[in-house]
Design a protein around this motif. Structure first.
Motif, mmCIF file in Angstrom:
data_model
loop_
_atom_site.group_PDB
_atom_site.id
_atom_site.type_symbol
_atom_site.label_atom_id
_atom_site.label_comp_id
_atom_site.label_asym_id
_atom_site.label_seq_id
_atom_site.Cartn_x
_atom_site.Cartn_y
_atom_site.Cartn_z
ATOM 1 N N SER A 155 16.117 2.589 1.629
ATOM 2 C CA SER A 155 15.962 2.321 -0.082
ATOM 3 C C SER A 155 17.359 1.514 0.539
ATOM 4 N N LYS A 156 17.934 0.774 1.450
ATOM 5 C CA LYS A 156 19.481 0.333 1.729
ATOM 6 C C LYS A 156 18.354 -1.422 1.112
ATOM 7 N N GLN A 157 17.088 -1.269 2.273
ATOM 8 C CA GLN A 157 16.383 -2.923 2.102
ATOM 9 C C GLN A 157 15.356 -2.580 0.760
ATOM 10 N N SER A 158 15.351 -2.194 0.347
ATOM 11 C CA SER A 158 14.051 -2.495 -1.060
ATOM 12 C C SER A 158 13.897 -1.045 -1.947
ATOM 13 N N THR A 159 13.257 -1.383 -2.993
ATOM 14 C CA THR A 159 13.445 0.193 -3.753
ATOM 15 C C THR A 159 12.158 1.256 -3.381
ATOM 16 N N VAL A 160 12.554 2.391 -3.436
ATOM 17 C CA VAL A 160 11.042 3.112 -2.470
ATOM 18 C C VAL A 160 11.307 3.976 -3.855
ATOM 19 N N VAL A 161 9.293 4.547 -3.968
ATOM 20 C CA VAL A 161 8.841 5.235 -4.787
ATOM 21 C C VAL A 161 8.210 6.281 -3.702
ATOM 22 N N CYS A 162 8.584 7.085 -4.581
ATOM 23 C CA CYS A 162 7.806 8.494 -3.811
ATOM 24 C C CYS A 162 7.128 9.736 -4.293
ATOM 25 N N CYS A 163 6.556 9.716 -4.100
ATOM 26 C CA CYS A 163 5.095 10.515 -4.634
ATOM 27 C C CYS A 163 4.638 11.614 -4.354
ATOM 28 N N SER A 206 18.950 1.518 -2.910
ATOM 29 C CA SER A 206 20.464 1.634 -1.779
ATOM 30 C C SER A 206 21.144 3.127 -1.852
ATOM 31 N N GLU A 207 19.935 3.803 -1.719
ATOM 32 C CA GLU A 207 19.868 5.608 -1.106
ATOM 33 C C GLU A 207 20.622 6.267 -1.774
ATOM 34 N N ASN A 208 20.426 5.701 -2.838
ATOM 35 C CA ASN A 208 21.027 6.642 -4.451
ATOM 36 C C ASN A 208 19.415 7.334 -5.485
ATOM 37 N N PRO A 209 19.189 8.172 -5.860
ATOM 38 C CA PRO A 209 17.715 8.490 -6.458
ATOM 39 C C PRO A 209 18.369 7.834 -8.217
ATOM 40 N N ILE A 210 17.633 7.018 -8.454
ATOM 41 C CA ILE A 210 17.591 6.507 -9.863
ATOM 42 C C ILE A 210 16.678 6.500 -11.077
ATOM 43 N N GLY A 211 15.531 7.901 -10.292
ATOM 44 C CA GLY A 211 14.325 8.547 -11.572
ATOM 45 C C GLY A 211 13.804 9.517 -10.816
ATOM 46 N N HIS A 212 13.651 10.617 -11.298
ATOM 47 C CA HIS A 212 12.643 11.977 -11.078
ATOM 48 C C HIS A 212 12.104 12.141 -12.186
ATOM 49 N N ILE A 213 10.609 11.962 -11.887
ATOM 50 C CA ILE A 213 9.651 11.930 -12.979
ATOM 51 C C ILE A 213 8.200 13.393 -12.652
ATOM 52 N N GLU A 238 11.689 6.908 6.149
ATOM 53 C CA GLU A 238 11.142 5.694 5.543
ATOM 54 C C GLU A 238 11.348 5.860 3.780
ATOM 55 N N VAL A 239 12.668 7.039 3.486
ATOM 56 C CA VAL A 239 12.529 7.356 1.764
ATOM 57 C C VAL A 239 14.610 6.967 1.883
ATOM 58 N N ARG A 260 0.596 -1.193 -0.014
ATOM 59 C CA ARG A 260 0.131 0.443 0.386
ATOM 60 C C ARG A 260 0.500 1.433 -0.025
ATOM 61 N N ILE A 261 0.515 2.818 -0.503
ATOM 62 C CA ILE A 261 0.961 4.088 -0.252
ATOM 63 C C ILE A 261 1.174 4.033 1.312
ATOM 64 N N GLN A 262 2.218 4.521 1.550
ATOM 65 C CA GLN A 262 2.298 4.978 3.416
ATOM 66 C C GLN A 262 2.156 6.521 2.932
ATOM 67 N N ALA A 263 1.460 7.530 3.859
ATOM 68 C CA ALA A 263 1.442 8.769 4.101
ATOM 69 C C ALA A 263 2.458 9.368 4.975
ATOM 70 N N ILE A 264 3.800 10.395 4.602
ATOM 71 C CA ILE A 264 5.655 10.449 5.489
ATOM 72 C C ILE A 264 5.450 11.712 5.781
ATOM 73 N N SER A 265 5.766 12.071 6.452
ATOM 74 C CA SER A 265 6.059 13.901 6.757
ATOM 75 C C SER A 265 7.668 13.968 5.939
ATOM 76 N N LYS A 266 7.472 15.184 5.820
ATOM 77 C CA LYS A 266 9.084 16.010 5.849
ATOM 78 C C LYS A 266 10.431 15.418 6.372
ATOM 79 N N ALA A 267 9.543 15.207 8.351
ATOM 80 C CA ALA A 267 10.709 14.372 9.475
ATOM 81 C C ALA A 267 10.942 13.560 9.324
ATOM 82 N N ASP A 268 10.042 12.632 8.424
ATOM 83 C CA ASP A 268 10.002 11.431 7.873
ATOM 84 C C ASP A 268 10.508 10.752 7.178
#
Length: 276
Positions: A125-133, A186-193, A120-121, A108-116
């Motif tokens: 991303s060390k453990q899994s790919t993260v898609v942040c909208c 892996s802590e690196n941005p791979i896409g920015h759309i 959370e991103v 599911r999509i998790q809502a986060i705040s700036k402090a998170d």
């Protein structure tokens, strides 16, 4: 004539034996008889049949069978072997369940705040790919993107999806840039759309199209073999061609202009996908 003490299917000479003894030549390998081959095949077949008996059993059923084996099989080699097979299957089944639970811990999509954000991103991303909208409230384009991501979160439960209001994440972030997808691995941005142009616009975008486009930058692997957007565009153009043949000149010009806009949209896709 003498032999080397092993059944090799042929008699050897003393000279041959001396060469083997001093490791000048290799000792002949013993020939495997047909009886030995048949016996080996028989036992392997029995072991496979025995293992297949438990393949579809649940963990509870395997536990009951293991207890039953302890009660009835004390001191019997066959029962001991059966118990070992059941224990191994139980361990394997538990590990499979654990791996599946770990891989599918999102969905599911998790809502986060700036402090998170960092936790959370970036760190996640060390453990899994993260898609942040990054989205904007009441914006149709953002609503459409979030609807697509909800479906993709169900499809790719090993991938983490989060959302945050654009102006909360980045002060004074232009709403025209929303929705914006930022993908971390892996802590690196791979896409920015930015926006929906990369996905064909609000009238074309679909979960399949988003899945395809994100697969192209390595977010995940897709089972689709062709670009679903290409199929949609092809179908749309065929419909327009039939309409053109029955339309007046003025209507045809209006449709031609729409097709030209569509071509410009496709040409601008590359500029909408910026890899950091």
């Amino acid at each position: 004539m003498s032999t080397d003490g092993y059944s090799v299917g042929a008699t050897t000479t003393e000279w041959h034996d001396a060469l083997v003894k001093h490791k000048i030549i290799a000792k002949p390998e013993r020939e495997v008889t047909q009886d030995e081959t048949d016996i080996k095949f028989m036992w392997e077949t029995r072991e496979k049949e025995e293992a297949n008996k438990y393949k579809d059993k649940t963990l509870e059923e395997l536990g009951e069978m293991e207890d039953d084996g302890e009660e009835r099989g004390k001191g019997k080699e066959q029962k001991k072997k059966k118990k070992g097979t059941i224990e191994e299957l139980r361990r394997k089944r538990l590990q499979e369940l654990k791996d599946k639970e770990t891989a599918e811990r999102f969905g599911r999509i998790q809502a986060i705040s700036k402090a998170d954000y960092t936790k959370e991103v970036t760190e996640a991303s060390k453990q899994s790919t993260v898609v942040c909208c990054l989205f904007a409230f009441s914006q149709p384009e953002s609503k459409k993107m979030l609807q697509c991501l909800e479906i993709l979160a169900e499809r790719f439960k090993e991938c983490k999806f989060v959302k945050i209001k654009g102006q909360e994440c980045i002060e004074d972030y232009p709403e025209d840039f929303c929705p914006t997808l930022i993908i971390y691995k892996s802590e690196n941005p791979i896409g920015h759309i930015k926006g929906l142009q990369c996905f064909g616009g609000i009238e074309v975008i679909s979960p399949d199209i988003v899945e395809w486009e994100l697969a192209q930058i390595g977010v995940w692997k897709t089972q689709m073999e062709t670009n679903p957007r290409t199929f949609q565009m092809h179908t749309k153009n065929k419909t327009r061609s039939r309409y053109q043949s029955k339309s007046a000149n003025g209507e045809r010009s209006e449709i031609d202009a729409e097709q030209q806009d569509e071509g410009a949209e496709r040409a601008s896709d590359a500029s909408d996908l910026d890899l950091d």
